[in-house]
Design an enzyme around this catalytic site. Structure first.
Site, mmCIF file in Angstrom:
data_model
loop_
_atom_site.group_PDB
_atom_site.id
_atom_site.type_symbol
_atom_site.label_atom_id
_atom_site.label_comp_id
_atom_site.label_asym_id
_atom_site.label_seq_id
_atom_site.Cartn_x
_atom_site.Cartn_y
_atom_site.Cartn_z
ATOM 1 N N SER A 33 1.240 -1.126 -0.126
ATOM 2 C CA SER A 33 0.114 -0.380 0.339
ATOM 3 C C SER A 33 0.943 1.194 -0.027
ATOM 4 O O SER A 33 1.916 1.343 1.116
ATOM 5 C CB SER A 33 -0.434 -0.309 1.301
ATOM 6 O OG SER A 33 -1.406 1.290 1.634
ATOM 7 N N HIS A 47 -2.711 7.114 -4.241
ATOM 8 C CA HIS A 47 -3.265 5.766 -3.123
ATOM 9 C C HIS A 47 -3.337 4.155 -4.034
ATOM 10 O O HIS A 47 -4.532 4.349 -4.950
ATOM 11 C CB HIS A 47 -4.220 5.869 -3.277
ATOM 12 C CG HIS A 47 -4.487 4.932 -1.616
ATOM 13 N ND1 HIS A 47 -5.873 3.514 -1.393
ATOM 14 C CD2 HIS A 47 -3.622 4.562 -0.052
ATOM 15 C CE1 HIS A 47 -5.324 3.255 -0.845
ATOM 16 N NE2 HIS A 47 -4.590 3.177 -0.413
ATOM 17 N N ASN A 49 -3.344 -0.420 -3.664
ATOM 18 C CA ASN A 49 -3.120 -1.310 -2.300
ATOM 19 C C ASN A 49 -3.345 -2.056 -3.004
ATOM 20 O O ASN A 49 -4.316 -2.186 -3.862
ATOM 21 C CB ASN A 49 -4.056 -0.701 -1.651
ATOM 22 C CG ASN A 49 -4.672 -1.601 -0.298
ATOM 23 O OD1 ASN A 49 -4.144 -3.464 -0.871
ATOM 24 N ND2 ASN A 49 -4.643 -1.822 0.513
ATOM 25 N N TYR A 50 -2.454 -3.340 -2.791
ATOM 26 C CA TYR A 50 -2.783 -4.893 -3.541
ATOM 27 C C TYR A 50 -2.003 -5.708 -2.888
ATOM 28 O O TYR A 50 -1.196 -5.481 -1.866
ATOM 29 C CB TYR A 50 -1.782 -4.369 -5.722
ATOM 30 C CG TYR A 50 -2.006 -3.696 -6.388
ATOM 31 C CD1 TYR A 50 -2.954 -3.671 -7.012
ATOM 32 C CD2 TYR A 50 -1.196 -2.799 -6.194
ATOM 33 C CE1 TYR A 50 -3.675 -2.947 -7.931
ATOM 34 C CE2 TYR A 50 -2.318 -1.381 -7.394
ATOM 35 C CZ TYR A 50 -3.059 -1.876 -8.143
ATOM 36 O OH TYR A 50 -2.831 -1.070 -8.914
ATOM 37 N N ARG A 51 -2.737 -6.664 -2.846
ATOM 38 C CA ARG A 51 -2.599 -7.900 -1.738
ATOM 39 C C ARG A 51 -2.492 -9.910 -3.281
ATOM 40 O O ARG A 51 -3.021 -9.340 -3.975
ATOM 41 C CB ARG A 51 -3.763 -7.802 -1.390
ATOM 42 C CG ARG A 51 -4.946 -7.440 -1.855
ATOM 43 C CD ARG A 51 -5.213 -7.506 -0.333
ATOM 44 N NE ARG A 51 -7.260 -7.327 -1.114
ATOM 45 C CZ ARG A 51 -7.385 -5.262 -1.506
ATOM 46 N NH1 ARG A 51 -6.684 -4.823 -1.075
ATOM 47 N NH2 ARG A 51 -8.554 -4.936 -1.507
#
Length: 80
Positions: A33, A47, A49-51
């Site tokens: 993130s 911004h 955010n990767y998962r």
């Protein structure tokens, strides 16, 4: 690879197939993130955010997203 594209874009996939209800699933997860606030007020704040998730059974998938928020709205930029 095509398998990665399919895994990243499938919806409604039963990722618990072959597992008993309540069975514990060994897994690995990680994420990244970031928020960027530039000094120039005319540059947007960004911004992302990767998962990534992976089970010991070989099932894996990615999630996340990105957004950009302008600091000062330029009416000309919003015209179509």
């Amino acid at each position: 690879p095509q398998e990665a594209l399919q895994a990243a874009t499938e919806r409604g996939v039963n990722r618990a197939a072959g597992m008993a209800p309540g069975e514990r699933v060994p897994f690995f997860a990680c994420g990244l993130s970031s928020v960027m606030h530039p000094k120039n007020p005319f540059c947007p704040t960004m911004h992302f955010n990767y998962r990534y998730f992976e089970t010991d059974g070989g099932v894996w998938w990615f999630g996340g997203g990105t957004d950009i928020t302008p600091s000062y709205v330029n009416e000309d930029d919003m015209k179509h």
